[in-house]
Design a protein around this motif. Sequence first.
Motif, PDB file in Angstrom:
ATOM      1  N   ILE A  45       6.911   7.299   6.451  1.00 51.65           N
ATOM      2  CA  ILE A  45       5.994   6.703   5.784  1.00 51.65           C
ATOM      3  C   ILE A  45       5.175   7.585   4.521  1.00 51.65           C
ATOM      4  CG2 ILE A  45       3.464   5.627   5.734  1.00 51.65           C
ATOM      5  CD1 ILE A  45       4.100   4.548   8.466  1.00 51.65           C
ATOM      6  N   THR A  46       5.300   7.021   3.447  1.00 51.84           N
ATOM      7  CA  THR A  46       4.802   8.020   2.341  1.00 51.84           C
ATOM      8  C   THR A  46       3.565   7.575   1.699  1.00 51.84           C
ATOM      9  OG1 THR A  46       6.124   6.770   0.688  1.00 51.84           O
ATOM     10  CG2 THR A  46       7.082   8.869   1.648  1.00 51.84           C
ATOM     11  N   GLN A  47       3.040   6.121   1.664  1.00 51.98           N
ATOM     12  CA  GLN A  47       1.891   5.537   1.404  1.00 51.98           C
ATOM     13  C   GLN A  47       1.504   4.546   2.245  1.00 51.98           C
ATOM     14  OE1 GLN A  47       0.073   6.862  -1.067  1.00 51.98           O
ATOM     15  NE2 GLN A  47       1.573   7.992  -2.144  1.00 51.98           N
ATOM     16  N   ARG A  48       0.337   4.149   2.315  1.00 52.74           N
ATOM     17  CA  ARG A  48      -0.444   3.113   3.127  1.00 52.74           C
ATOM     18  C   ARG A  48      -1.748   2.712   2.502  1.00 52.74           C
ATOM     19  NH1 ARG A  48      -0.055   1.642   8.890  1.00 52.74           N
ATOM     20  NH2 ARG A  48       0.984   3.420   9.239  1.00 52.74           N
ATOM     21  N   TYR A  49      -1.681   1.564   2.062  1.00 56.04           N
ATOM     22  CA  TYR A  49      -3.200   1.418   1.329  1.00 56.04           C
ATOM     23  C   TYR A  49      -3.423  -0.200   1.306  1.00 56.04           C
ATOM     24  CZ  TYR A  49       0.240   1.013  -2.706  1.00 56.04           C
ATOM     25  OH  TYR A  49       1.324   0.689  -3.424  1.00 56.04           O
ATOM     26  N   ARG A  50      -4.728  -0.704   1.050  1.00 62.67           N
ATOM     27  CA  ARG A  50      -5.079  -1.924   1.175  1.00 62.67           C
ATOM     28  C   ARG A  50      -4.984  -2.637  -0.336  1.00 62.67           C
ATOM     29  NH1 ARG A  50      -5.631  -6.426   4.113  1.00 62.67           N
ATOM     30  NH2 ARG A  50      -5.897  -4.829   5.851  1.00 62.67           N
ATOM     31  N   PRO A  51      -4.176  -3.376  -0.716  1.00 59.45           N
ATOM     32  CA  PRO A  51      -4.165  -4.172  -2.044  1.00 59.45           C
ATOM     33  C   PRO A  51      -5.506  -5.359  -1.920  1.00 59.45           C
ATOM     34  CG  PRO A  51      -2.201  -4.163  -1.088  1.00 59.45           C
ATOM     35  CD  PRO A  51      -2.713  -3.794  -0.057  1.00 59.45           C
ATOM     36  N   LEU A  52      -6.322  -5.221  -2.674  1.00 63.00           N
ATOM     37  CA  LEU A  52      -7.717  -6.224  -2.627  1.00 63.00           C
ATOM     38  C   LEU A  52      -8.090  -6.440  -3.943  1.00 63.00           C
ATOM     39  CD1 LEU A  52     -10.384  -5.553   0.159  1.00 63.00           C
ATOM     40  CD2 LEU A  52     -10.694  -7.047  -2.154  1.00 63.00           C
ATOM     41  N   GLN A  53      -7.834  -7.675  -4.230  1.00 63.78           N
ATOM     42  CA  GLN A  53      -8.115  -8.282  -5.580  1.00 63.78           C
ATOM     43  C   GLN A  53      -8.237  -9.755  -5.395  1.00 63.78           C
ATOM     44  OE1 GLN A  53      -7.965  -6.097  -8.240  1.00 63.78           O
ATOM     45  NE2 GLN A  53      -9.220  -7.659  -9.072  1.00 63.78           N
TER      46      GLN A  53
END
Length: 516
Positions: A45-53
């Motif tokens: 894993i290199t990135q983990r984030y919450r897309p919230l729009q």
Amino acid sequence: MPASRRAVLAALAAGALLPGLGKLSARADSASRDAMGPLDLHFRITQRYRPLQPLSAFVTLDDGFDADSTARYEALHPTGEAAGTLTAGGGALAVSGDAPYFALLRSGAAQQAPYSTVLVDVRSMVNTCQAEDSVFAGLARDERNYVTAWYNNVSKTVGVDVVTDGGLHPVALASASLAAPFSFGLILAGDTAGVLAREADGDWRVLSVQRTADLLDLRAQDLPAAYRNTFGARADHGTIVLDRVRGGYSGYFGLRDTCIVTAPDGTPHIEDDRLFFTATAAFADPASSHQCVFSLNLADTTDVVEVGKTFVRRDGRIVGDHAGKVVVDPDLPGLRVFASTWGTSDLETTAVGTEVADLPGAALAGIHLCDVPGRLIQTGYDPCPTLVDGAWQVPVAGTSLYRFDAALESGGQVAAADDGFYEGPRTLQLGGTWYVMAGGIKDFRVYRLADLSFVGFLDAEHPQAPAYPFGNPPHPSIAAVPQPDGSTRYVMVTFDIQTLPGAVGLGNLVIEEAVA
């Protein structure tokens, strides 16, 4: 349908978000690539984030009240109260009156599909009223037919008013105390309505959610265009000031069901160093979710931009069928949109199948309404179609393999794997051989595409280690990205099952890369 997907879509409480890890990269030279298979790749894993729009990039109404725009709106009078005095300009709309007023302002803007968000930025409330000191955001056909979220600053409550033929049906009631300035709005996604709020520099929150299709189902194909973006204010007296109103297609509170956009032969679609993929914009349940197209900046994998949406018109409804794949087909030329029939699933009795629609002349960007002639596969979802040796190979969750002719007119099931339950099967060619990777609750399995014979386990970090507590496992969607020096970079776009408070918005976006 297997119980695991039902369980996850019922949702759990949200877990803590994990920060992105440092970017890794790996290259395979041409000689080693010709001999390698999936088990030779090692993903981390290199990135983990919450897309919230909450509101997507596809905005149909945006008024910052820089000038007097009140003539653009139709003032509705659902309760017989006057609309009050409207004063717009200088970046604000003031609604005021010495007596009770209700200004419900219907714009001329609407969406083609029943996945809408309307947001208002509130500068100030009256704060001295005894009954009504309220703001509204939603959709209206006329003063006898509308659906609006509201916040009452006197009772400190929020809710959704569903009004049909003049009959008022309040739903989704919840306690809330919002301090101005704040933003407030309605998301109406398929069969479900939600109340949204954001204070100061905080994040968007979903304050309440409720299915509304039994009262008003805007999925009926003739209704979305009639229900226009609407907002308003209501008070006993005094002045309520709004800074801005926006409306358009609903966005996303999390992503799942990721799948790389490819050419028919499985080549990933890359433009200007951006990798395109589809994902489900997840909200409360399958019928309130829909399929989106995103582009991922390969130089900065935190840079993800929504570029398109696909909706399906079938059985007299416009629905958000998702968990599919988009193929950019130069022979159309245009798009082939594959989707699973989750848009009308009740999670209990409805079999979910796979459908396909051809969109000649269509580009990835934009809103697409797809007409489907029928199900390609009666029962089976998460398709990953790839054209191999003149035939479409379509693995689906389960894990099963279907094979169709080049015209997608005839074919059927040719293989199945007895593997318990794995989802999101994704194809990848390595060393001249085609493989299928599928996600389980604790690992990723690898099969040969030709017959679904088991090869082994993919060496990849599971997004929710040590194991998912229940279903909707990650989809190992891998892009082989050619590099200028002739080597190949392997990028996996997948997700976890973390939800937001209120059990909405399944999925952080997770990026993995192969480490040599």
